[in-house]
Structure formats: C-alpha cells, structure tokens
Design an enzyme around this catalytic site. Structure first.
Site, PDB file in Angstrom:
ATOM      1  CB  CYS A   1       6.023  21.139  -6.233  1.00 26.18           C
ATOM      2  SG  CYS A   1       7.570  20.809  -7.073  1.00 26.18           S
TER       3      CYS A   1
ATOM      4  CG  HIS B   1      -2.128  -1.335   1.004  1.00 28.78           C
ATOM      5  ND1 HIS B   1      -2.508  -1.668   2.171  1.00 28.78           N
ATOM      6  CD2 HIS B   1      -2.325  -1.984   0.166  1.00 28.78           C
ATOM      7  CE1 HIS B   1      -3.291  -2.678   1.828  1.00 28.78           C
ATOM      8  NE2 HIS B   1      -3.389  -2.759   0.449  1.00 28.78           N
TER       9      HIS B   1
ATOM     10  CB  SER C   1      -8.823  -7.187   9.817  1.00 29.48           C
ATOM     11  OG  SER C   1      -8.685  -6.236   8.799  1.00 29.48           O
TER      12      SER C   1
ATOM     13  CB  ALA D   1       2.589  -8.994  16.848  1.00 23.52           C
TER      14      ALA D   1
ATOM     15  CG  ASN E   1      -5.106 -10.564  13.667  1.00 24.98           C
ATOM     16  OD1 ASN E   1      -4.172  -9.562  13.537  1.00 24.98           O
ATOM     17  ND2 ASN E   1      -6.192 -10.196  13.803  1.00 24.98           N
TER      18      ASN E   1
HETATM   19  P1  OAD Z   1      -6.841  -3.711  10.431  1.00 24.50           P
HETATM   20  O1  OAD Z   1      -7.097  -2.428  11.591  1.00 24.50           O
HETATM   21  O2  OAD Z   1      -8.067  -3.836   9.700  1.00 24.50           O
HETATM   22  O3  OAD Z   1      -6.727  -4.800  11.415  1.00 24.50           O
HETATM   23  C1  OAD Z   1      -5.472  -4.868  12.368  1.00 24.50           C
HETATM   24  C2  OAD Z   1      -5.537  -6.372  13.160  1.00 24.50           C
HETATM   25  O4  OAD Z   1      -4.620  -6.390  14.180  1.00 24.50           O
HETATM   26  C3  OAD Z   1      -6.919  -6.680  13.721  1.00 24.50           C
HETATM   27  O5  OAD Z   1      -7.536  -7.665  13.400  1.00 24.50           O
HETATM   28  C4  OAD Z   1      -6.595  -6.620  15.341  1.00 24.50           C
HETATM   29  O6  OAD Z   1      -6.951  -7.577  15.832  1.00 24.50           O
HETATM   30  C5  OAD Z   1      -5.081  -6.813  15.083  1.00 24.50           C
HETATM   31  N1  OAD Z   1      -4.194  -6.306  16.409  1.00 24.50           N
HETATM   32  C6  OAD Z   1      -4.342  -5.210  16.924  1.00 24.50           C
HETATM   33  N2  OAD Z   1      -3.098  -5.051  17.778  1.00 24.50           N
HETATM   34  C7  OAD Z   1      -2.446  -6.376  17.679  1.00 24.50           C
HETATM   35  C8  OAD Z   1      -1.154  -6.645  18.118  1.00 24.50           C
HETATM   36  N3  OAD Z   1      -0.611  -5.709  19.163  1.00 24.50           N
HETATM   37  N4  OAD Z   1      -0.714  -7.813  17.800  1.00 24.50           N
HETATM   38  C9  OAD Z   1      -1.414  -8.515  16.862  1.00 24.50           C
HETATM   39  N5  OAD Z   1      -2.504  -8.207  16.361  1.00 24.50           N
HETATM   40  C10 OAD Z   1      -3.097  -7.042  16.701  1.00 24.50           C
HETATM   41  O7  OAD Z   1      -5.352  -3.475   9.790  1.00 24.50           O
HETATM   42  P2  OAD Z   1      -5.123  -4.214   8.213  1.00 24.50           P
HETATM   43  O8  OAD Z   1      -5.530  -5.442   8.236  1.00 24.50           O
HETATM   44  O9  OAD Z   1      -3.603  -3.753   8.105  1.00 24.50           O
HETATM   45  O10 OAD Z   1      -5.204   0.106   3.614  1.00 24.50           O
HETATM   46  O11 OAD Z   1      -5.861  -3.210   7.300  1.00 24.50           O
HETATM   47  C11 OAD Z   1      -5.503  -3.648   5.948  1.00 24.50           C
HETATM   48  C12 OAD Z   1      -5.901  -2.162   4.890  1.00 24.50           C
HETATM   49  O12 OAD Z   1      -7.094  -1.466   5.507  1.00 24.50           O
HETATM   50  C13 OAD Z   1      -4.698  -0.998   5.276  1.00 24.50           C
HETATM   51  O13 OAD Z   1      -3.371  -1.350   4.957  1.00 24.50           O
HETATM   52  C14 OAD Z   1      -5.384   0.050   4.826  1.00 24.50           C
HETATM   53  C15 OAD Z   1      -6.648  -0.009   5.565  1.00 24.50           C
HETATM   54  O14 OAD Z   1      -7.760   0.603   5.145  1.00 24.50           O
HETATM   55  C16 OAD Z   1      -5.197   1.178   2.783  1.00 24.50           C
HETATM   56  O15 OAD Z   1      -4.887   2.515   3.248  1.00 24.50           O
HETATM   57  C17 OAD Z   1      -4.992   0.915   1.320  1.00 24.50           C
END
Ligand code: OAD
Length: 246
Positions: free
Chosen positions: A152, A120, A194, A236, A218
């Site tokens: 810019c 991303h 997630s 994590a 997770n």
């Molecule tokens: P999410 O916010 O959707 O999910 C984060 C996950 O991390 C959740 O399922 C939590 O349970 C878990 N979590 C939180 N704290 C944690 C910890 N300390 N250790 C382990 N797990 C933990 O974030 P992403 O899956 O990264 O996209 O989201 C995907 C995309 O959605 C991002 O890259 C972004 C967003 O919109 C763009 O901006 C294009």
C-alpha cells in the site's frame, strides 16, 4: 425429461421475469479458461494454494505471481463475448431482471449489464489489508511490478484482491439477494457453470422450489440437470444470440 427445444425456451424468456446465473463457462469464449474440465485453471494451478485464504495469508506472493503472469493479462485482453452481450440486451429489453454471477472478471458489467450480483467478488478491485485503501486494476498492476507482494502506498500494508478465497465468507448480503431473486423469478437461466460450488450452486434449487422453471445452457452435464425444463449442451456464445434472434 428436460428438453433442448430452443423455441420453447425463447417463449419462456419472452414472458420476462428471468434471472440469469452465470459461471466461468460464460467467459470461456472471451479467452478466460474455466476452473474445472480439461483446460481448467484447477488442472494447472492447485486451488489449495491459489484460491485459499489460509495460503494467501501464509504467502501472498504466490497468488500475486499468478496474478502478474496469468490473471492480470487475461483480464486486460478479455472482452465480453456474444453471451455476455445477449444477457445485457435481455436486461435492456426488461426480460432479464438480474445476472447473478460467480465470475470475478467483470465482463457482464463491461457488456452493459446493470444489475449484477458478484457472489465471489471481483478481480478488478483490490484493497490494503491494513488500512483498507482501495486500488483499481492498473494501480494494483503497477504496485505488483514494484514489489511482490504489492504494498500500500499509504501505509505499507499488503494488498489483496476483492475476491472470495476458499475459506472466506461471501460478500455481505450477496447470497441472500441471489436467493431472493431466485425465489421471485419465473425462469432461472443457468449459463456456463458446473454447479458444484456452494452456496452459489444452491440458487437453482431455491428457484425451482419456489416454482420457477429452470433452463441450463452448459457444455457439460450438471448435478441439477434433472430439475431443468430445458437443457442445452452447447456453447453459451452460440446459443444465447440464437435465443435473442428468435
Ligand atoms: P467451472 O469451471 O466449475 O464450470 C464451468 C462450466 O462451464 C463447465 O461445466 C463447462 O462444461 C461449461 N462451459 C465451458 N465452456 C462453455 C461455453 N463456452 N459455454 C457454455 N458452457 C461452457 O466454473 P464455475 O461453475 O463458474 O470459485 O465454478 C464455480 C466456482 O469454482 C468459481 O466461481 C470459483 C471456482 O473455484 C471461487 O473462486 C470462490
């Protein structure tokens, strides 16, 4: 049934040929909020405004105010936590081949990971939408102090972050490289995602279909938990150092 047996997961990691796949949860212990969940960004900031290219093109100052007040200071203060460091160590020990990340914070690279695929983009790099001149984080911060949206210094065009907004394509070749890595690994290790945003979330499925084992570290359940051999619902930064120790 997936298992939470850390020693079995350790053995799988020790065999090597691991590809890690990370999301916002891996940086949560560095003080950067996740997107979803109770304290997530998207509970406070509407993603249709802050994360959409259509809205950015209509009113870039909206994103830049968020950057100035929230994203920029978070990036400045955040340091890699023990999860980022553990993944970098595992790469150094030739156990982890690559880190595929959805994160835009650059913390894997700061921790020492060398082979990082940023699906991303990065919120530490910027460019002019008119002449494409590149800017780094301090330069963008200086520019947004002077004007919002920042301009810019060469051509007066509007600056934008090198992130993938919703409605945009992923960086050229990034998802293809991620899927290739997923197909070639023996263990696909998801950390802190997630797994709901596509095409990134397809990567664990691609790995399993190609014969890899899947492990998910997770806090909350994900839609592909049923495909995993190991599931650890813990932080994590607590689990990964334990795996290294063992
Ligand atoms: P999410 O916010 O959707 O999910 C984060 C996950 O991390 C959740 O399922 C939590 O349970 C878990 N979590 C939180 N704290 C944690 C910890 N300390 N250790 C382990 N797990 C933990 O974030 P992403 O899956 O990264 O996209 O989201 C995907 C995309 O959605 C991002 O890259 C972004 C967003 O919109 C763009 O901006 C294009």
């Amino acid at each position: 049934m997936p298992s939470d047996d850390l020693s079995g997961l350790c053995e799988a990691i020790a065999k090597g040929n691991v590809v890690a796949f990370t999301g916002a949860g891996v940086s949560e212990e560095s003080g950067i909020p996740t997107y979803r969940g109770t304290d997530g960004f998207w509970t406070k900031y509407d993603p249709d405004k802050y994360a959409s290219i259509a809205y950015f093109e209509k009113d870039p100052s909206y994103y830049w105010s968020f950057f100035k007040d929230t994203r920029g200071p978070l990036l400045h203060d955040a340091k890699p936590n023990s999860a980022h460091i553990a993944l970098a160590e595992l790469e150094e020990k030739s156990k982890v081949n690559a880190v595929i990340t959805q994160n835009i914070d650059g913390l894997h690279q700061v921790a020492g990971s060398q082979n990082v695929i940023e699906l991303h983009g990065s919120s530490r790099a910027f460019h002019c939408m008119k002449c494409r001149k590149g800017y780094n984080l301090p330069e963008a911060e200086e520019a947004v102090e002077k004007a919002n949206p920042p301009i810019c210094t060469d051509c007066g065009g509007i600056l934008r972050p090198d992130i993938v907004f919703f409605g945009e394509m992923l960086p050229p070749g990034a998802i293809e490289k991620a899927f290739d890595l997923a197909r070639q690994c023996s263990l696909f290790l998801v950390v802190g995602s997630s797994l709901v945003v596509y095409p990134a979330a397809q990567a664990p499925v691609v790995a399993v279909e190609a014969g890899a084992e899947l492990a998910i570290i997770n806090v909350d359940p994900t839609p592909v938990d049923h495909l995993a051999k190991w599931i650890v619902h813990e932080k994590a930064g607590e689990v990964l150092p334990k795996l290294i120790e063992e």
